[in-house]
Scaffold this active site. Sequence first.
Site, PDB file in Angstrom:
ATOM      1  N   ASP A 164      -4.929   0.007   2.526  1.00 41.46           N
ATOM      2  CA  ASP A 164      -4.398  -1.048   1.651  1.00 41.46           C
ATOM      3  C   ASP A 164      -5.164  -2.331   1.960  1.00 41.46           C
ATOM      4  OD1 ASP A 164      -2.209   0.274   0.210  1.00 41.46           O
ATOM      5  OD2 ASP A 164      -1.295   0.465   2.183  1.00 41.46           O
ATOM      6  N   PHE A 165      -6.468  -2.250   1.883  1.00 39.74           N
ATOM      7  CA  PHE A 165      -7.342  -3.303   2.390  1.00 39.74           C
ATOM      8  C   PHE A 165      -7.562  -4.367   1.318  1.00 39.74           C
ATOM      9  CE2 PHE A 165     -11.403  -4.144   5.010  1.00 39.74           C
ATOM     10  CZ  PHE A 165     -10.677  -4.691   6.050  1.00 39.74           C
TER      11      PHE A 165
END
Length: 267
Positions: A164-165
């Site tokens: 979930d960068f």
Amino acid sequence: MNFYLHDRLKKYFPVPGAEFDQIMTLAGERFRHQEGRLTQRIMLGGKSYFIKQHRGVGWKEIVKNLLQLRLPVLSAKNEWASLNRLQALGIAVPPVVAFGKRGLNPARLKSFILMEELAPVVSLETLCKNWRSVPPPFAFKRMLVEEVARIARILHQNGINHRDFYICHFLLDTYHGLVDLTAKKLKLYLIDLHRAQMRRSIPERWVIKDLAGLYFSSKDCGLTQRDLYRFMRVYQDRPLREIIQSEKTFWQKVKKRGEQLYRDHTG
């Protein structure tokens, strides 16, 4: 059962052997509730903390994730391990003051992770949302781009991908303000590591997914091509000319994936 509680918090849970259950019943301001996971802000002794309580995702959610070739998040243990690993690598993360996991059935695991609230901070998503119309000082933007690239490089070189960068998961410490911020005072925290993966080396598709997430989430920040080149140079720790010559296909894949995420998000 796995259990850890920082010494300074033990006075708030004085019943021996019942600390796990007491912590699982803590309640406060709700922030997120999904997939058997509840995130809340609570107060203990006048100090603010965030707690993530996992109460089991159920077999239906596990099977759904596996059919989609995704690893389900079963407990807080993954975030606990990821935060410890990043801290060991010198990346700023929320301090963990308690962690617990109980149960054997993967669909019904009970667990929690309790972290100090980071303050004062601002997410990069909030900080950068007006940059297109009100550009920041060049030196400040350069420091941020290079620091995000450095963090991404350390993660990926050490076999960690976030999954979930996005820039909303980078929090800038604003204790020293923003006007006179220097490289020595710049501190970026990385948060929301419950889906992070750790392995000896990362398959390219997961590296591309992480970098595409950064590209997508920063697309409305008014970054220039020079900013993107600066990120590439710091991330790969090589001269830009070499990167363009040998890694052109890789970065094209990152851009293509990021553009698709942006189109999907904006409709």
